[in-house]
Write an enzyme that holds these catalytic residues in place. Structure first.
Site, PDB file in Angstrom:
ATOM      1  N   GLU A 111       0.415  -1.337   0.026  1.00  0.00           N
ATOM      2  CA  GLU A 111       0.072   0.109  -0.237  1.00  0.00           C
ATOM      3  C   GLU A 111       0.635   1.100  -0.215  1.00  0.00           C
ATOM      4  O   GLU A 111       1.939   1.184   1.178  1.00  0.00           O
ATOM      5  CB  GLU A 111      -1.163  -0.122   1.221  1.00  0.00           C
ATOM      6  CG  GLU A 111      -1.751  -1.464   0.851  1.00  0.00           C
ATOM      7  CD  GLU A 111      -2.998  -0.583   2.242  1.00  0.00           C
ATOM      8  OE1 GLU A 111      -4.064  -1.793   1.643  1.00  0.00           O
ATOM      9  OE2 GLU A 111      -3.094  -0.082   3.075  1.00  0.00           O
ATOM     10  N   CYS A 125       3.139   8.603   0.558  1.00  0.00           N
ATOM     11  CA  CYS A 125       3.877   7.722   1.500  1.00  0.00           C
ATOM     12  C   CYS A 125       3.671   5.829   1.523  1.00  0.00           C
ATOM     13  O   CYS A 125       3.333   5.794   0.514  1.00  0.00           O
ATOM     14  CB  CYS A 125       2.854   7.438   2.743  1.00  0.00           C
ATOM     15  SG  CYS A 125       3.433   6.469   4.182  1.00  0.00           S
ATOM     16  N   CYS A 132       5.584  -6.140   9.424  1.00  0.00           N
ATOM     17  CA  CYS A 132       7.133  -5.529   9.873  1.00  0.00           C
ATOM     18  C   CYS A 132       7.292  -6.472  10.942  1.00  0.00           C
ATOM     19  O   CYS A 132       6.425  -6.983  11.565  1.00  0.00           O
ATOM     20  CB  CYS A 132       6.036  -4.475  10.755  1.00  0.00           C
ATOM     21  SG  CYS A 132       7.629  -3.183  11.391  1.00  0.00           S
ATOM     22  N   CYS A 136       5.071  -2.409  17.338  1.00  0.00           N
ATOM     23  CA  CYS A 136       4.438  -1.588  18.712  1.00  0.00           C
ATOM     24  C   CYS A 136       3.134  -1.754  18.460  1.00  0.00           C
ATOM     25  O   CYS A 136       2.223  -1.744  17.639  1.00  0.00           O
ATOM     26  CB  CYS A 136       4.566  -0.259  17.896  1.00  0.00           C
ATOM     27  SG  CYS A 136       6.534   0.280  16.985  1.00  0.00           S
ATOM     28  N   CYS A 139      -0.111   0.563  16.395  1.00  0.00           N
ATOM     29  CA  CYS A 139       0.470   0.214  15.418  1.00  0.00           C
ATOM     30  C   CYS A 139      -0.386  -1.527  14.341  1.00  0.00           C
ATOM     31  O   CYS A 139      -0.076  -2.291  14.564  1.00  0.00           O
ATOM     32  CB  CYS A 139       1.785   0.173  14.495  1.00  0.00           C
ATOM     33  SG  CYS A 139       1.653   0.271  13.163  1.00  0.00           S
ATOM     34  N   CYS A 361      -2.114   6.558   8.880  1.00  0.00           N
ATOM     35  CA  CYS A 361      -0.965   6.422   9.730  1.00  0.00           C
ATOM     36  C   CYS A 361      -1.141   5.145  10.736  1.00  0.00           C
ATOM     37  O   CYS A 361      -1.813   5.289  11.298  1.00  0.00           O
ATOM     38  CB  CYS A 361      -0.198   7.318  10.996  1.00  0.00           C
ATOM     39  SG  CYS A 361       0.980   8.563  10.061  1.00  0.00           S
TER      40      CYS A 361
HETATM   41  N1  SAH Z   1       8.044   1.577  11.118  1.00  0.00           N
HETATM   42  C1  SAH Z   1       8.200   3.269  10.782  1.00  0.00           C
HETATM   43  C2  SAH Z   1       7.676   4.013   9.305  1.00  0.00           C
HETATM   44  C3  SAH Z   1       5.881   3.495   9.540  1.00  0.00           C
HETATM   45  S1  SAH Z   1       4.954   3.657  10.613  1.00  0.00           S
HETATM   46  C4  SAH Z   1       8.395   3.800  12.382  1.00  0.00           C
HETATM   47  O1  SAH Z   1       7.976   2.853  12.887  1.00  0.00           O
HETATM   48  O2  SAH Z   1       8.672   5.622  11.979  1.00  0.00           O
HETATM   49  C5  SAH Z   1       4.866   5.806   9.984  1.00  0.00           C
HETATM   50  C6  SAH Z   1       4.299   6.511  11.680  1.00  0.00           C
HETATM   51  O3  SAH Z   1       2.813   5.922  11.833  1.00  0.00           O
HETATM   52  C7  SAH Z   1       5.201   6.005  12.526  1.00  0.00           C
HETATM   53  O4  SAH Z   1       5.580   7.251  13.795  1.00  0.00           O
HETATM   54  C8  SAH Z   1       3.978   5.285  13.342  1.00  0.00           C
HETATM   55  O5  SAH Z   1       4.291   5.325  14.990  1.00  0.00           O
HETATM   56  C9  SAH Z   1       2.652   5.698  13.498  1.00  0.00           C
HETATM   57  N2  SAH Z   1       1.240   5.039  13.936  1.00  0.00           N
HETATM   58  C10 SAH Z   1       1.713   4.077  13.766  1.00  0.00           C
HETATM   59  N3  SAH Z   1       0.787   3.550  13.570  1.00  0.00           N
HETATM   60  C11 SAH Z   1      -0.376   4.141  14.443  1.00  0.00           C
HETATM   61  C12 SAH Z   1      -1.485   4.756  15.078  1.00  0.00           C
HETATM   62  N4  SAH Z   1      -3.273   4.059  15.070  1.00  0.00           N
HETATM   63  N5  SAH Z   1      -2.245   6.190  14.841  1.00  0.00           N
HETATM   64  C13 SAH Z   1      -1.548   6.654  14.799  1.00  0.00           C
HETATM   65  N6  SAH Z   1       0.308   6.890  14.239  1.00  0.00           N
HETATM   66  C14 SAH Z   1       0.095   5.362  13.922  1.00  0.00           C
HETATM   67 FE1  SF4 Z   2       6.442  -1.428  12.148  1.00  0.00          FE
HETATM   68 FE2  SF4 Z   2       4.052  -0.240  12.331  1.00  0.00          FE
HETATM   69 FE3  SF4 Z   2       6.045  -0.111  14.606  1.00  0.00          FE
HETATM   70 FE4  SF4 Z   2       6.688   1.385  12.319  1.00  0.00          FE
HETATM   71  S1  SF4 Z   2       4.934   1.690  13.940  1.00  0.00           S
HETATM   72  S2  SF4 Z   2       8.496  -0.366  13.328  1.00  0.00           S
HETATM   73  S3  SF4 Z   2       5.524   0.526  11.158  1.00  0.00           S
HETATM   74  S4  SF4 Z   2       5.028  -1.878  14.240  1.00  0.00           S
END
Ligand code: SAH
Ligand code: SF4
Length: 384
Positions: A111, A125, A132, A136, A139, A361
């Site tokens: 995506e 983006c 992944c 986290c 996420c 995000c």
């Molecule tokens: N893995 C990388 C890039 C992808 S995530 C990283 O973690 O930076 C892109 C951004 O979206 C990151 O800052 C992540 O923490 C944020 N993100 C993830 N889940 C989210 C959510 N449910 N609501 C808002 N931001 C989120």
């Molecule tokens: Fe992976 Fe989501 Fe954590 Fe970014 S925020 S490192 S995409 S699990």
């Protein structure tokens, strides 16, 4: 209906064994020409011509390559294709955000999300992995296992597909919208650093798509050893998904913090090359109710960022099916932002985009895994 589905995956084409040139680097194009027996003295020049046709002009037919003799064009067309990968699903949010689900290979669906009005222009983006390895807790992508790293070509193709869709060829077009790239889609770019660096080389080439390195941001959850590498080898802008500035809270929501705790992460940020007021690191901070949004958390953040040219992006948490968090109240977010501002930190509250199509995000991928394109098409027809 709030979203428009422009899909239309054509009937599957018969298997094509030709090599796809779009996505390849100059070096790879040259290697393909060598393999087909092009005179070694001419390989470089030919690779440069083809590179410009592909990435500057966006051609989709070899016959458009008018500075190449017809017999050679015909030979190229027997071995290579300029076709793009299939867009399995293409949605447009009511706020103009466009989401693409692209099939790179069987089972490899990726995506990308285009957000039309970031700093007067737009940002794409892109994803760096399918799934992944990190988990986290806030996420959605983190709930999916890693399928695999994307190749450099698969990263570059995401940009090409969007430029095709926006009709922004040639790359020199005035007022083009696709001028910023953020590696904030699926996956952790710094667990795929080699391919990300190679892709950036092609995307930023000024003979091609010409998206400058200062307009490319790599976002990481904090893979410390590769932060220096991305600085040295890609020299892009850097974003850190910080989300908490004390180890206890951060480890709870981002397990990678156990491996690379805050002190090491912040040191890697201080060492990032070329930082100045004009080139600042962006710290992403997702606002989670009762988890990281108190005055104490704000104070920790201010202390942590002292001495680093930084701006903070406060991101309202985007919920997803099964998520256990809530977004902080707007009042709390505003108070948090005001505290940072008072301490001299720029701290805009990011507008949530594309939520109605699960393009915001942290929402990527699962939705499309569950709702196959065919289901969506059926629903669209029914709503009709
Ligand atoms: N893995 C990388 C890039 C992808 S995530 C990283 O973690 O930076 C892109 C951004 O979206 C990151 O800052 C992540 O923490 C944020 N993100 C993830 N889940 C989210 C959510 N449910 N609501 C808002 N931001 C989120
Ligand atoms: Fe992976 Fe989501 Fe954590 Fe970014 S925020 S490192 S995409 S699990």
């Amino acid at each position: 209906m709030s979203t428009t589905l422009i899909d239309s995956a054509p009937a599957p084409a018969p298997a094509d064994s030709r090599i796809r040139l779009p996505g390849l680097s100059r070096r790879e194009i040259a290697a393909e020409l060598t393999a087909m027996g092009v005179d070694p003295k001419k390989v470089r020049m030919r690779a440069g011509q083809i590179f410009r046709w592909i990435y500057n002009q966006g051609v989709t037919e070899f016959d458009q390559m008018t500075n190449i003799a017809k017999p050679f064009r015909e030979e190229l067309a027997t071995r290579f294709t300029l076709a793009r990968p299939e867009i399995v699903e293409h949605q447009i949010s009511k706020d103009g955000t466009r989401k693409y689900l692209i099939r790179m290979a069987p089972g490899i669906e990726v995506e990308s999300v285009f957000i039309p009005d970031v700093s007067r222009s737009g940002a794409l983006c892109v994803s760096s992995q399918v799934g992944c390895t990190l988990t986290c807790t806030f996420c959605h992508t983190g709930t999916q296992r890693l399928v695999r790293n994307l190749t450099p070509a698969e990263i570059v193709l995401q940009v090409m597909v969007c430029r095709d869709d926006l009709g922004e060829w040639p790359s020199s077009i005035e007022d083009r919208k696709l001028v910023n790239i953020v590696f904030m889609g699926m996956g952790e770019p710094l667990y795929n650093t080699d391919n990300v660096v190679d892709a950036i080389e092609t995307i930023s080439d000024d003979q091609g798509m010409s998206i400058g390195r200062r307009r490319i941001t790599v976002s990481t959850s904090g893979v410390v050893p590769d932060i220096a590498r991305i600085g040295a080898e890609a020299n892009t802008m850097l974003a850190i998904s910080l989300h908490a500035a004390d180890d206890e809270t951060r480890t709870k929501i981002m397990p990678i913090n156990k491996k690379y705790p805050l002190e090491e992460l912040l040191q890697a940020c201080r060492d990032y090359p070329g930082l100045s007021n004009a080139k600042r690191i962006t710290f992403e901070y997702v606002m989670l109710k009762g988890v990281n949004d108190s005055p104490k958390h704000a104070r920790n953040l201010i202390t942590a960022l002292q001495g680093i040219p930084a701006k903070v992006n406060l991101i309202p948490f985007n919920p997803w099916p099964g998520s256990t968090y809530e977004c902080s109240d707007m009042d709390t977010i505003q108070t948090f932002a005001a505290r940072l501002k008072k301490a001299g930190l720029a701290a805009p509250i990011r507008k949530t985009r594309g939520e109605d199509i699960m393009a915001a995000c942290g929402q990527l991928k699962s939705e499309s895994e569950k709702r196959r394109a065919s289901d969506i098409r059926r629903a669209a027809r029914a709503e009709g």
